[in-house]
Design a protein around this motif. Structure first.
Motif, PDB file in Angstrom:
ATOM      1  N   TRP A  71       0.814  -1.216   0.000  1.00 25.75           N
ATOM      2  CA  TRP A  71       0.000   0.000   0.000  1.00 25.75           C
ATOM      3  C   TRP A  71       0.849   1.268   0.000  1.00 25.75           C
ATOM      4  N   SER A  72       2.061   1.195   0.461  1.00 25.70           N
ATOM      5  CA  SER A  72       2.919   2.378   0.516  1.00 25.70           C
ATOM      6  C   SER A  72       3.847   2.480  -0.679  1.00 25.70           C
ATOM      7  N   GLN A  73       3.708   1.546  -1.645  1.00 25.10           N
ATOM      8  CA  GLN A  73       4.552   1.563  -2.830  1.00 25.10           C
ATOM      9  C   GLN A  73       3.759   2.077  -4.028  1.00 25.10           C
ATOM     10  N   ALA A  74       4.482   2.624  -4.982  1.00 20.82           N
ATOM     11  CA  ALA A  74       3.845   3.076  -6.220  1.00 20.82           C
ATOM     12  C   ALA A  74       3.481   1.862  -7.067  1.00 20.82           C
ATOM     13  N   SER A  75       2.251   1.816  -7.555  1.00 22.42           N
ATOM     14  CA  SER A  75       1.802   0.718  -8.412  1.00 22.42           C
ATOM     15  C   SER A  75       2.412   0.867  -9.799  1.00 22.42           C
ATOM     16  N   PRO A  76       2.700  -0.250 -10.489  1.00 24.34           N
ATOM     17  CA  PRO A  76       3.313  -0.168 -11.812  1.00 24.34           C
ATOM     18  C   PRO A  76       2.399   0.415 -12.887  1.00 24.34           C
ATOM     19  N   SER A  77       1.089   0.409 -12.668  1.00 21.81           N
ATOM     20  CA  SER A  77       0.161   0.996 -13.634  1.00 21.81           C
ATOM     21  C   SER A  77      -1.153   1.291 -12.917  1.00 21.81           C
ATOM     22  N   ARG A  78      -1.965   2.112 -13.561  1.00 16.31           N
ATOM     23  CA  ARG A  78      -3.271   2.409 -12.974  1.00 16.31           C
ATOM     24  C   ARG A  78      -4.140   1.159 -12.916  1.00 16.31           C
ATOM     25  N   ARG A  79      -4.087   0.327 -13.974  1.00 23.21           N
ATOM     26  CA  ARG A  79      -4.858  -0.898 -14.006  1.00 23.21           C
ATOM     27  C   ARG A  79      -4.486  -1.816 -12.840  1.00 23.21           C
ATOM     28  N   PHE A  80      -3.191  -1.893 -12.539  1.00 19.38           N
ATOM     29  CA  PHE A  80      -2.726  -2.674 -11.391  1.00 19.38           C
ATOM     30  C   PHE A  80      -3.315  -2.106 -10.103  1.00 19.38           C
ATOM     31  N   ALA A  81      -3.250  -0.783  -9.957  1.00 18.98           N
ATOM     32  CA  ALA A  81      -3.745  -0.150  -8.733  1.00 18.98           C
ATOM     33  C   ALA A  81      -5.231  -0.405  -8.539  1.00 18.98           C
ATOM     34  N   VAL A  82      -6.014  -0.333  -9.634  1.00 21.73           N
ATOM     35  CA  VAL A  82      -7.448  -0.608  -9.537  1.00 21.73           C
ATOM     36  C   VAL A  82      -7.681  -2.028  -9.031  1.00 21.73           C
ATOM     37  N   ALA A  83      -6.978  -3.006  -9.624  1.00 25.79           N
ATOM     38  CA  ALA A  83      -7.144  -4.397  -9.211  1.00 25.79           C
ATOM     39  C   ALA A  83      -6.704  -4.608  -7.768  1.00 25.79           C
ATOM     40  N   LEU A  84      -5.624  -3.952  -7.365  1.00 29.89           N
ATOM     41  CA  LEU A  84      -5.124  -4.084  -5.995  1.00 29.89           C
ATOM     42  C   LEU A  84      -6.147  -3.571  -4.989  1.00 29.89           C
ATOM     43  N   HIS A  85      -6.703  -2.391  -5.248  1.00 32.02           N
ATOM     44  CA  HIS A  85      -7.631  -1.777  -4.293  1.00 32.02           C
ATOM     45  C   HIS A  85      -9.041  -2.358  -4.368  1.00 32.02           C
ATOM     46  N   ARG A  86      -9.327  -3.134  -5.394  1.00 30.42           N
ATOM     47  CA  ARG A  86     -10.622  -3.809  -5.458  1.00 30.42           C
ATOM     48  C   ARG A  86     -10.666  -5.066  -4.593  1.00 30.42           C
ATOM     49  N   PHE A  87      -9.534  -5.561  -4.165  1.00 30.44           N
ATOM     50  CA  PHE A  87      -9.436  -6.729  -3.279  1.00 30.44           C
ATOM     51  C   PHE A  87      -9.924  -8.020  -3.955  1.00 30.44           C
ATOM     52  N   GLY A  88      -9.857  -8.096  -5.288  1.00 30.04           N
ATOM     53  CA  GLY A  88     -10.243  -9.328  -5.952  1.00 30.04           C
ATOM     54  C   GLY A  88      -9.309 -10.477  -5.637  1.00 30.04           C
ATOM     55  N   TRP A  89      -8.135 -10.182  -5.131  1.00 31.24           N
ATOM     56  CA  TRP A  89      -7.128 -11.194  -4.779  1.00 31.24           C
ATOM     57  C   TRP A  89      -7.441 -11.914  -3.480  1.00 31.24           C
ATOM     58  N   ILE A  90      -8.404 -11.421  -2.719  1.00 34.30           N
ATOM     59  CA  ILE A  90      -8.589 -11.931  -1.364  1.00 34.30           C
ATOM     60  C   ILE A  90      -9.090 -13.374  -1.357  1.00 34.30           C
ATOM     61  N   GLY A  91      -9.887 -13.750  -2.382  1.00 29.18           N
ATOM     62  CA  GLY A  91     -10.379 -15.123  -2.447  1.00 29.18           C
ATOM     63  C   GLY A  91      -9.262 -16.123  -2.660  1.00 29.18           C
TER      64      GLY A  91
END
Length: 529
Positions: free
Chosen positions: A49-69
């Motif tokens: 969360w404290s690092q710069a995301s490599p792209s906006r698309r990455f940031a959207v996916a990260l903050h959507r929490f789709g990885w939690i499952g």
């Protein structure tokens, strides 16, 4: 205002029916975040969360929490890591943030957190459980405040209702009741009478169905009967998904939607009690789609006008575009363009679909500049009238289609005539260009595009006219035509928003606008190739 009333823990564990990737969860445990086609590596137990995301698309996916499952699929270690990442997110972004709390991110995060919350709390202290409940309640209330504007209003209120069902006490009850009431009104507009989505995207309809099935499950856990509008929408969307599922188990990539993985489609259809072997519907008039089926050949045709207004932000100006499945090989496939696609908006134009294009014009194009910033990239200038005549007999299916998308600029009406010969398992097509009254003698180039699936191999025959197509099953299909020029050219499609290279067959010709013209073609199985 978002903090009251206080949430009292969790009362239900809504089930997200979407398949989860255990392997992706293992990668996350090792500190590798592979999202949106990009990868960011942190040390195990590190802070993304404290690092710069490599792209906006990455940031959207990260903050959507789709990885939690994926993490939860890895047992206790995954659940503890998911809890740590969630609490760390709240520490950094728990108060309002322009990006992390934006509509495109917040909706899916609320849904994913609501489904995962009870599993997280199995490894949380009482204080951490209270923090999670308060955070989810705040986010769900903010989601309710984002307004009723389409095209995501139904999805937003479904996510808020699921969060309300997951939360305990008065906070959960109030949120669930208010969100369900608004959701019923939204569904009347979002779900068409035949089960299509108002955007006309098959994938959008499937994703909404998956959300509604999760809400239905959460309400059952809470002992609440589902609202009548919710049950009616589930029935309609289920019928629509049954129609859109092609022989390879995936969806057509039309109108701002991807084909989706077959296992995701199967998960959305698992509740469908329609007897096996019952024929799928052949048309969806309200949604604007037609289906032709033979022994091996299956054809889906976009036979409607693109969505308009706010519903059209991902719409495509590709009238009468088609997709073709031969056996379980998808030969001709849509672009899969969506608002998450990492590709130019030009792929929303006619040349990006398996249909015809005329000159340098467009049969619908996205807004640009100031208007796009104000209203979103809505599609404008598309076809306003599509006419469909369908006839069927034991011999085959005839489909006569026409639209007015080229009438304004070129004074030409595009007619596409299709015949599926059931006995020969052969598809014959004719694209006609009919001049309007008063059309001038302007020389006009015409093209017919047929975009192949990335797994299809294409080779031009010695006559420089016929094209041999072979999919993964290695069955050969001849694509023959009478065009003036035939070429194989590079093309793109999208999977999970990422561009994938493929090939397209382009048929070219030239006509005078006052005389019109035509291109004929057919697809037939090869003998001994």
């Amino acid at each position: 205002m978002l903090g009251r009333p206080r949430a009292a823990g969790f009362a239900a564990a809504p089930r997200d029916l979407r398949p989860t990737g255990e392997a992706s969860g293992r990668n996350l445990l090792e500190g590798a975040f592979a999202l949106g086609g990009e990868t960011m590596t942190v040390r195990p137990g590190g802070d993304p969360w404290s690092q710069a995301s490599p792209s906006r698309r990455f940031a959207v996916a990260l903050h959507r929490f789709g990885w939690i499952g994926g993490l939860l699929a890895n047992g206790e270690a995954g659940a503890r890591e998911a809890l740590r990442l969630t609490l760390d997110w709240r520490r950094v972004f728990g108060r309002w943030n322009g990006f992390a709390w934006s509509a495109e991110v917040l909706e899916r995060r609320v849904f994913n957190l609501a489904c995962a919350a009870k599993a997280l709390c199995a490894h949380a202290s009482d204080a951490e459980t209270a923090i999670l409940a308060d955070s989810l309640a705040r986010q769900a209330r903010q989601l309710m405040r984002l307004g009723e504007a389409p095209p995501r209003a139904a999805e937003r209120h479904a996510a808020a209702a699921i969060a309300g069902a997951a939360l305990g006490g008065h906070a959960g009850e109030a949120l669930m009741t208010a969100a369900c009431r608004r959701l019923e009104a939204n569904l009347e507009e979002s779900v068409l009478a035949d089960g299509g989505h108002a955007t006309r995207s098959p994938e959008a309809g499937m994703e909404l169905l998956l959300d509604l099935l999760t809400l239905d499950d959460a309400l059952i856990q809470r002992g609440r009967p589902p609202p009548e509008g919710l049950s009616r929408a589930i029935d309609r969307l289920t019928a629509g998904l049954r129609f859109f599922t092609l022989a390879d188990g995936a969806l057509p990539g039309f109108q701002g939607g991807e084909a989706a993985e077959s296992k995701r489609v199967a998960a959305a259809r698992a509740h469908d009690e329609t007897p096996a072997g019952q024929p799928a519907p052949v048309e969806m008039r309200a949604s604007g789609y037609q289906r032709l089926s033979g022994k091996l050949l299956e054809v889906m045709v976009d036979a409607g006008c693109p969505a308009t207004g706010a519903w059209s932000v991902s719409a495509l100006g590709q009238p009468l575009s088609l997709e073709v499945v031969c056996g379980r090989d998808r030969l001709i496939a849509g672009s899969g363009w969506s608002d998450m696609a990492a590709g130019p908006p030009a792929l929303r134009l006619a040349a990006g679909g398996s249909t015809v294009s005329i000159g340098a014009g467009a049969a619908g194009e996205p807004l640009g500049g100031f208007f796009a910033r104000a209203l979103g990239p809505r599609l404008v200038g598309g076809a306003t009238r599509v006419e469909v005549l369908r006839r069927e007999s034991e011999a085959g299916v005839w489909l006569d289609l026409s639209h007015d998308g080229w009438l304004g600029r070129y004074q030409l009406t595009h007619e596409r005539r299709l015949f599926l010969d059931k006995a020969a398992d052969e598809l014959r097509g004719e694209d006609r260009f009919v001049p309007a009254e008063g059309a001038g003698p302007t020389p006009t180039p015409i093209e017919a595009h047929f975009h192949l699936h990335p797994d299809v191999r294409a080779s031009l025959a010695r006559d420089q006219r016929s094209v041999l197509l072979k999919g993964p099953s290695n069955i050969g299909w001849w694509f023959r035509n009478d065009a003036g020029q035939v070429s194989l050219e590079p093309s793109l499609c999208f999977r999970d928003g990422r561009a994938v290279r493929r090939t397209q067959v382009v048929l070219r010709g030239r006509l005078r606008a006052d005389r019109g013209g035509r291109i004929r073609w057919k697809l037939t199985m090869s003998e001994g190739v």
